[in-house]
Write a protein that holds these residues in place. Sequence first.
Motif, mmCIF file in Angstrom:
data_model
loop_
_atom_site.group_PDB
_atom_site.id
_atom_site.type_symbol
_atom_site.label_atom_id
_atom_site.label_comp_id
_atom_site.label_asym_id
_atom_site.label_seq_id
_atom_site.Cartn_x
_atom_site.Cartn_y
_atom_site.Cartn_z
ATOM 1 N N ARG A 1 0.863 -1.179 -0.073
ATOM 2 C CA ARG A 1 0.122 -0.132 0.061
ATOM 3 C C ARG A 1 0.941 1.247 0.040
ATOM 4 O O ARG A 1 0.490 2.146 -0.573
ATOM 5 C CB ARG A 1 -1.022 -0.133 1.217
ATOM 6 C CG ARG A 1 -1.996 -1.083 1.433
ATOM 7 C CD ARG A 1 -2.631 -1.059 2.539
ATOM 8 N NE ARG A 1 -3.576 0.084 2.511
ATOM 9 C CZ ARG A 1 -4.205 0.571 3.684
ATOM 10 N NH1 ARG A 1 -3.787 0.032 4.836
ATOM 11 N NH2 ARG A 1 -4.906 1.591 3.623
ATOM 12 N N VAL A 2 2.098 1.126 0.662
ATOM 13 C CA VAL A 2 3.050 2.339 0.736
ATOM 14 C C VAL A 2 3.430 2.629 -0.688
ATOM 15 O O VAL A 2 3.325 3.763 -1.035
ATOM 16 C CB VAL A 2 3.994 2.055 1.729
ATOM 17 C CG1 VAL A 2 5.163 3.306 1.589
ATOM 18 C CG2 VAL A 2 3.408 1.826 3.179
ATOM 19 N N ALA A 3 3.774 1.601 -1.352
ATOM 20 C CA ALA A 3 4.346 1.659 -2.615
ATOM 21 C C ALA A 3 3.140 2.179 -3.636
ATOM 22 O O ALA A 3 3.403 2.903 -4.594
ATOM 23 C CB ALA A 3 4.724 0.501 -3.307
ATOM 24 N N ASP A 4 1.939 1.841 -3.502
ATOM 25 C CA ASP A 4 0.670 2.180 -4.248
ATOM 26 C C ASP A 4 0.487 3.518 -4.125
ATOM 27 O O ASP A 4 0.324 4.242 -5.031
ATOM 28 C CB ASP A 4 -0.381 1.289 -3.638
ATOM 29 C CG ASP A 4 -1.336 1.164 -4.903
ATOM 30 O OD1 ASP A 4 -0.987 0.926 -6.010
ATOM 31 O OD2 ASP A 4 -2.717 1.391 -4.450
ATOM 32 N N ASP A 5 0.713 4.241 -3.054
ATOM 33 C CA ASP A 5 0.523 5.644 -2.816
ATOM 34 C C ASP A 5 1.526 6.508 -3.490
ATOM 35 O O ASP A 5 1.288 7.468 -4.103
ATOM 36 C CB ASP A 5 0.661 5.975 -1.325
ATOM 37 C CG ASP A 5 -0.423 5.548 -0.457
ATOM 38 O OD1 ASP A 5 -1.284 5.114 -0.814
ATOM 39 O OD2 ASP A 5 -0.450 5.674 0.888
ATOM 40 N N MET A 6 2.802 5.894 -3.473
ATOM 41 C CA MET A 6 4.077 6.574 -4.095
ATOM 42 C C MET A 6 3.691 6.571 -5.600
ATOM 43 O O MET A 6 4.547 7.266 -6.211
ATOM 44 C CB MET A 6 5.409 6.326 -3.459
ATOM 45 C CG MET A 6 5.516 6.682 -2.127
ATOM 46 S SD MET A 6 5.433 8.468 -1.746
ATOM 47 C CE MET A 6 6.912 9.130 -2.606
ATOM 48 N N GLY A 7 3.265 5.370 -6.054
ATOM 49 C CA GLY A 7 3.262 5.150 -7.498
ATOM 50 C C GLY A 7 1.841 5.493 -8.025
ATOM 51 O O GLY A 7 1.683 6.650 -8.491
ATOM 52 N N LYS A 8 1.083 4.585 -8.027
ATOM 53 C CA LYS A 8 -0.325 4.897 -8.739
ATOM 54 C C LYS A 8 -1.024 6.232 -8.239
ATOM 55 O O LYS A 8 -1.676 7.097 -9.005
ATOM 56 C CB LYS A 8 -1.234 3.643 -8.383
ATOM 57 C CG LYS A 8 -2.558 3.735 -9.152
ATOM 58 C CD LYS A 8 -3.442 2.415 -8.776
ATOM 59 C CE LYS A 8 -3.894 2.388 -7.235
ATOM 60 N NZ LYS A 8 -4.453 1.215 -6.869
ATOM 61 N N LEU A 9 -1.108 6.234 -6.817
ATOM 62 C CA LEU A 9 -2.007 7.520 -6.471
ATOM 63 C C LEU A 9 -1.264 8.729 -6.771
ATOM 64 O O LEU A 9 -2.079 9.745 -7.291
ATOM 65 C CB LEU A 9 -1.898 7.306 -4.714
ATOM 66 C CG LEU A 9 -3.075 8.497 -3.931
ATOM 67 C CD1 LEU A 9 -4.135 7.979 -4.240
ATOM 68 C CD2 LEU A 9 -2.324 8.539 -2.452
ATOM 69 N N ARG A 10 -0.090 8.988 -6.601
ATOM 70 C CA ARG A 10 0.826 9.883 -6.849
ATOM 71 C C ARG A 10 0.739 10.332 -8.424
ATOM 72 O O ARG A 10 0.582 11.564 -8.974
ATOM 73 C CB ARG A 10 2.366 9.851 -6.695
ATOM 74 C CG ARG A 10 3.068 11.259 -6.559
ATOM 75 C CD ARG A 10 4.587 10.754 -6.140
ATOM 76 N NE ARG A 10 5.269 11.959 -5.859
ATOM 77 C CZ ARG A 10 6.473 12.126 -5.448
ATOM 78 N NH1 ARG A 10 7.216 10.956 -5.497
ATOM 79 N NH2 ARG A 10 7.194 13.293 -5.294
ATOM 80 N N CYS A 11 0.763 9.380 -9.321
ATOM 81 C CA CYS A 11 0.697 9.552 -10.889
ATOM 82 C C CYS A 11 -0.676 10.058 -11.069
ATOM 83 O O CYS A 11 -0.702 10.872 -11.715
ATOM 84 C CB CYS A 11 0.812 8.203 -11.368
ATOM 85 S SG CYS A 11 0.618 8.280 -13.252
ATOM 86 N N GLN A 12 -1.823 9.506 -10.788
ATOM 87 C CA GLN A 12 -2.915 9.914 -10.900
ATOM 88 C C GLN A 12 -3.320 11.344 -10.765
ATOM 89 O O GLN A 12 -4.189 11.992 -11.308
ATOM 90 C CB GLN A 12 -4.226 8.909 -10.696
ATOM 91 C CG GLN A 12 -4.383 8.911 -8.968
ATOM 92 C CD GLN A 12 -5.501 7.892 -8.836
ATOM 93 O OE1 GLN A 12 -6.154 7.111 -9.236
ATOM 94 N NE2 GLN A 12 -5.663 7.745 -7.495
#
Length: 460
Positions: free
Chosen positions: A238-249
Amino acid sequence: MLTSWTKHLLHCILLFCVLLVYQIATGGIQFGNNESLNFDPWERYGLAGAFVLYLLRLFTILPLPQVLFNLYGLTRYNAFPGKVKLTGSPLLAPFICIRVVTRGDYKELVKNNVSRNMKQCLDAGLENFLIEVVTDKPIGLPEHRRTREIVVPSTYQSKSGALFKARALQYCLEDGVNILNDNDWIVHLDEETLLTENSIRGILNFVLDGKNHFGQGLITYANEDVVNWFTTVADSFRVADDMGKLRCQFTVFNKPYFSWKGSFVVTLASAERQVSFDNGLDGSVAEDCFFAMRALNEGYSFAFIEGEMWEKSPFSMWDFIQQRKRWLQGILLVVHSKAVPLRAKWLLAISCYSWVTLPLVTSKVVLSALFPLPCPAAMNMLFAFIEGMNLYMYIFGVMKSFSVYRFGAMRFILCIFGTLLIIPFSLVIENIAVIWGVFGRKHKFYIVNKEFQQSPVIEA
């Protein structure tokens, strides 16, 4: 000491190496011709058998959109930013209401966290703010000019019949309860969420900029005492998801195409009231997701907020499973809701069904060994890319969560290797949650244990 951009570069190199090694190890990249796959699968397995085997392979592609968002977010932007720099004075910031929603079962936890968060706000130079606790049961919050306790009456019903957290959030927006002006801002926290100096600075920069209606940032789970190492490492994804997908969108598109989380949410008060949390029963299990899809459909803009907040992973495996089950069920209700048009939720739907089909994708590991299947080289490379990227998400999440300066080099390395060992067991747990979520009763809201050695509460 390594600079933040040096850390980012090393992380990008490691990502490339992991993807390359995984491609070679799983046959995505092959050297020479594999004679064992020179056969006609339709003849060997029959039409039905070959169709099912190829279909299971194709399910692996469903996570591709979010994998691409994660890849871009983790590589395009500095994944290890330093201290957030203020772009303006905190004295010039608009009024900020920090709103904590709780059932009211963990009174001491709420009181302690309100005290800690208030101190953090004052230390960061924030002046124009209020901490508001919204609860179903009285907390007994000490009176203070910077705090407000709102007890949701048991007789309160929203117009659409919203329940659980959505009901409490909507109550705050009702006339006679709401005290905020249209230009004020709301920071939504869960009862266990802790502010940090960097997150407050990030919020200040976001509201001072004022270009977007909603914002969200990173939450990490390995801070202070780690209660359950398994669930904490599992949450590294979930941490990686925040820095990846969430940040990108949020940075590239300013839209919540894949939804967002229910905490570290910053909203413009007028925009929140217009979108509202009054979305009926289907919008009450994953109220954050339903809210995001409505806001997306109505054209509101979102941004990524720098800094991080702290939370705890579930203390037990039971809570971990129940938490994932509720998330899946809530998102399924949003995806199937007629109140949200397909144009707003199609990426969310693909992401959700990549989760729903996880047991089928997992079974492919066994079936591939028992029933080898010839596939085009490009497809094998795509499968390996998706799987390798998801593997790296755990590794990155651990690197981001467990500081080498805090844990020491040896424990830090052990955490990374431990992550690789935990991933298969984590997949088993996730599969259990998915199967239970798909076939279990949908309109339930499980509240995980927030204080160690207390029992969880189920609200039905």
